[in-house]
Design a protein around this motif. Structure first.
Motif, PDB file in Angstrom:
ATOM      1  N   ARG A 166       0.829  -1.215   0.000  1.00  0.00           N
ATOM      2  CA  ARG A 166       0.000   0.000   0.000  1.00  0.00           C
ATOM      3  C   ARG A 166       0.855   1.253   0.000  1.00  0.00           C
ATOM      4  O   ARG A 166       0.462   2.280  -0.560  1.00  0.00           O
ATOM      5  CB  ARG A 166      -0.902   0.010   1.235  1.00  0.00           C
ATOM      6  N   ALA A 167       2.024   1.174   0.648  1.00  0.00           N
ATOM      7  CA  ALA A 167       2.885   2.350   0.703  1.00  0.00           C
ATOM      8  C   ALA A 167       3.299   2.785  -0.699  1.00  0.00           C
ATOM      9  O   ALA A 167       3.594   3.952  -0.932  1.00  0.00           O
ATOM     10  CB  ALA A 167       4.129   2.050   1.543  1.00  0.00           C
ATOM     11  N   ILE A 226       1.329   2.504  -3.315  1.00  0.00           N
ATOM     12  CA  ILE A 226       0.112   2.809  -4.080  1.00  0.00           C
ATOM     13  C   ILE A 226      -0.606   3.988  -3.421  1.00  0.00           C
ATOM     14  O   ILE A 226      -1.000   3.908  -2.260  1.00  0.00           O
ATOM     15  CB  ILE A 226      -0.829   1.587  -4.106  1.00  0.00           C
ATOM     16  N   PHE A 261      -3.884   6.235  -3.011  1.00  0.00           N
ATOM     17  CA  PHE A 261      -5.305   6.039  -3.284  1.00  0.00           C
ATOM     18  C   PHE A 261      -6.032   7.364  -3.097  1.00  0.00           C
ATOM     19  O   PHE A 261      -5.884   8.032  -2.077  1.00  0.00           O
ATOM     20  CB  PHE A 261      -5.881   4.972  -2.341  1.00  0.00           C
ATOM     21  N   VAL A 275       0.553  12.492   6.730  1.00  0.00           N
ATOM     22  CA  VAL A 275       0.116  11.106   6.928  1.00  0.00           C
ATOM     23  C   VAL A 275       0.696  10.202   5.839  1.00  0.00           C
ATOM     24  O   VAL A 275       1.004   9.040   6.082  1.00  0.00           O
ATOM     25  CB  VAL A 275      -1.431  11.044   6.970  1.00  0.00           C
ATOM     26  N   GLY A 276       0.904  10.784   4.643  1.00  0.00           N
ATOM     27  CA  GLY A 276       1.491  10.013   3.559  1.00  0.00           C
ATOM     28  C   GLY A 276       2.883   9.480   3.871  1.00  0.00           C
ATOM     29  O   GLY A 276       3.325   8.497   3.287  1.00  0.00           O
ATOM     30  N   LEU A 307       3.800   8.206   6.737  1.00  0.00           N
ATOM     31  CA  LEU A 307       3.764   7.264   7.866  1.00  0.00           C
ATOM     32  C   LEU A 307       4.447   5.939   7.558  1.00  0.00           C
ATOM     33  O   LEU A 307       5.190   5.404   8.380  1.00  0.00           O
ATOM     34  CB  LEU A 307       2.306   6.994   8.275  1.00  0.00           C
ATOM     35  N   ALA A 308       4.189   5.398   6.354  1.00  0.00           N
ATOM     36  CA  ALA A 308       4.645   4.042   6.079  1.00  0.00           C
ATOM     37  C   ALA A 308       6.165   3.912   6.118  1.00  0.00           C
ATOM     38  O   ALA A 308       6.685   2.837   6.388  1.00  0.00           O
ATOM     39  CB  ALA A 308       4.115   3.585   4.720  1.00  0.00           C
ATOM     40  N   GLY A 364       5.910   7.950  13.816  1.00  0.00           N
ATOM     41  CA  GLY A 364       4.686   8.337  13.141  1.00  0.00           C
ATOM     42  C   GLY A 364       3.555   8.571  14.126  1.00  0.00           C
ATOM     43  O   GLY A 364       2.715   9.444  13.941  1.00  0.00           O
ATOM     44  N   ARG A 393      -0.826  14.103  -0.814  1.00  0.00           N
ATOM     45  CA  ARG A 393      -0.544  13.027   0.139  1.00  0.00           C
ATOM     46  C   ARG A 393       0.098  11.832  -0.565  1.00  0.00           C
ATOM     47  O   ARG A 393       1.044  11.239  -0.056  1.00  0.00           O
ATOM     48  CB  ARG A 393      -1.849  12.611   0.833  1.00  0.00           C
ATOM     49  N   GLN A 421       3.874  10.262  -0.057  1.00  0.00           N
ATOM     50  CA  GLN A 421       3.975   8.818   0.100  1.00  0.00           C
ATOM     51  C   GLN A 421       5.045   8.245  -0.837  1.00  0.00           C
ATOM     52  O   GLN A 421       5.585   7.180  -0.573  1.00  0.00           O
ATOM     53  CB  GLN A 421       2.603   8.257  -0.263  1.00  0.00           C
TER      54      GLN A 421
END
Lengths: 271, 263
Positions: free
Chosen positions: B86-87, B89, B91, B110-111, B113-114, B121, B166, B170
């Protein structure tokens, strides 16, 4: 989908009606409440209601004792009141510390049902045991004094706040949380960045309200020797020193009103 | 499998209750493509898009989805390390899915965080270079002036561009956009679609976007995939999507809303 007849006259369109089952449930609910009230009428001796008015002179004579509040010992009263508020403050803060994890664990949209349901039952237990009883338990453990009062408030209020917190969490908008999840964040990040910002104002409001009511509850805890203004109040009542009782009540009312004003100001700033 | 494949969807079905949202869908997406996913409401576009990032779990009996040459979902199980996928990708949601009470800046952070340690975080201790990248991303989509404002005080178009920022923070290689312009006015919609197109062309990001508006899909997306009742009914260049095919997909009423023949 639905086939509407080509030419349906407007007068044929009936307004929507509630299903019969729904109406019967309403009837059962409200009818049940009326029956409960009737059944409880004699148990709580509601027939004594007229005595309030017919015996008003007796009440008047009793109340006259309160008309001359005796403030001669006011530094003692104020000091005890401050102690009571200190008990309420620590009790509430510990309750919040307990309620944050438990409130999240008790929320349907955060925890799986096999965690959420046992936590709910634990919260029921924490709320159901009166704080006076919890206070006694802690007096046995740590001895007479304010700390037993703090713990009694913390556990009882912790149960109440956790339930309120979890209900706030259950009513959040799930979409921002999904937004945080979609960046590849860990589950704890979903809580911190998706849930907490949404429930923050409501949680603060609940916590402030509980602090106000704990300021009153802490007074009652004086009854079991937790110290503070409550202890002075019961000592004065037992020695028929109604002038002092009146003065103590004035101190309590002033303190509770001040806290009310303070928490209103805080709430206005935070929301 | 070639290394330039972003997503491979193979025989995927998804059933909600009794309703089949996806019916044996097979689709291959190359890196760097910009794909418009169209189809009537309830045709399964959103379900397909969400399945690509593991937000929707596919049916257990058949089908696999792989992302970046590694399985993401097989037989109704999302892999355990889905967070790492997900990090990569980004969305974008129809309703933006920003946290309304946080500032636009915090939402964009927030983007990051990963890539950070979990505790860091959690406390919001963003590294300085991430903060700088967030401001650059906001400037790039034209909303840097609103960084300090709460997201819920901004217009839909500004929020959606914040959501794109965002995905930039990311460092996403792919952007999946689910009806990103459905709740925006035409001017804001064009800005958002333009930003997605720019990222596809200049940054070589793979973009898959579901759209209600066929004309946006044709204008911005070289490749169109059309779904109807959970099945792919068209997969080809935007140019090949003529009136007859649109009537196949949407029914004869499409004639009333399509002012000109796109072909």
């Amino acid at each position: 989908m639905s086939q509407t007849p080509a030419a349906s006259p407007m007068s044929d369109l009936a307004p929507p009606t509630r299903p019969l089952a729904g109406r019967l449930i309403d009837l059962a609910l409200f009818g049940g409440l009326v029956i409960l009230l009737a059944w409880s009428f004699s148990a709580v001796e509601m027939r004594h209601l007229p005595l309030i008015f017919s015996n008003s002179t007796r009440i008047g004579n009793f109340a006259a004792g309160f008309l001359h509040p005796d403030f001669s010992q006011w530094p003692l009263f104020v000091g005890a009141m401050v102690l009571t508020l200190q008990i309420a403050l620590w009790g509430t803060v510990l309750a919040i510390v307990i309620a944050i994890p438990l409130g999240l664990l008790a929320a349907k949209n955060v925890s799986p049902i096999w965690v959420q349901q046992p936590v709910r039952r634990l919260l029921d237990l924490m709320r159901a045991v009166p704080d006076l009883v919890i206070g006694y338990i802690f007096i046995v453990a740590v001895g007479l004094g304010p700390f037993a009062g703090v713990m009694a408030l913390a556990i009882n209020t912790g149960g109440v706040l956790a339930k309120l917190f979890s209900e706030a969490v259950e009513s959040i908008d799930p979409q921002p949380v999904e937004g945080v999840r979609a960046v590849g964040a860990a589950p704890i990040h979903e809580v911190v960045w998706g849930i907490l910002p949404q429930v923050g104002p409501l949680w603060t409001s609940y916590a402030l309200y509980r602090f106000e009511s704990n300021a009153r509850s802490a007074t009652v805890l004086g009854l079991i020797g937790a110290g503070g203004i409550g202890q002075l109040l019961f000592d004065s009542l037992n020695t028929y020193a109604y002038g002092q009782v009146a003065a103590i009540i004035v101190v309590i009312v002033v303190a509770v009103s001040l806290i009310d004003l303070l928490s209103q100001a805080l709430r206005a700033r935070l929301l | 499998m070639a290394a330039d494949i972003a997503f491979a969807v193979c025989g995927v079905s998804k059933t909600y209750g009794g309703r089949q949202a996806l019916n044996h869908v097979t689709l291959s997406v190359a890196k760097g493509e910009m794909i418009g996913l169209i189809g009537p409401s309830g045709s399964g576009k959103s379900t397909l898009l969400r399945a690509l990032t593991g937000l929707v779990r596919i049916d257990a009996d058949a089908g696999t989805i792989s992302a970046f040459d590694a399985p993401l979902q097989t037989h109704g199980r999302v892999i355990d390390k889905v967070q790492a996928v997900r990090a990569r990708i980004g969305f974008i949601f129809q309703s933006f899915n920003l946290v309304g009470r946080l500032s636009l800046f915090s939402n964009v952070m927030v983007g990051a965080l990963a890539k950070l340690p979990v505790w860091r975080g959690m406390l919001g201790l963003w590294p300085a270079e991430d903060k700088a990248r967030a401001m650059q991303a906001l400037a790039r989509v034209g909303v840097a002036d609103y960084a300090g404002q709460r997201a819920n005080t901004l217009s839909g178009g500004q929020q959606q561009r914040g959501a794109i920022a965002r995905t930039l923070v990311q460092g996403a290689e792919v952007i999946l956009a689910d009806e990103p312009v459905a709740s925006l006015d035409p001017v804001a919609a064009r800005k958002v679609m333009g930003a997605l197109q720019e990222l596809n062309r200049n940054d070589r990001l793979t973009v898959i976007v579901t759209l209600h508006h066929v004309e946006y899909a044709i204008r911005y997306c070289p490749r169109i995939v059309a779904l109807k009742a959970g099945q792919i009914v068209y997969d080809g260049p935007a140019k090949g999507l003529d009136r007859k095919r649109l009537i196949d997909i949407y029914g004869p009423e499409i004639d009333d809303i399509m002012p000109e023949d796109p072909s």
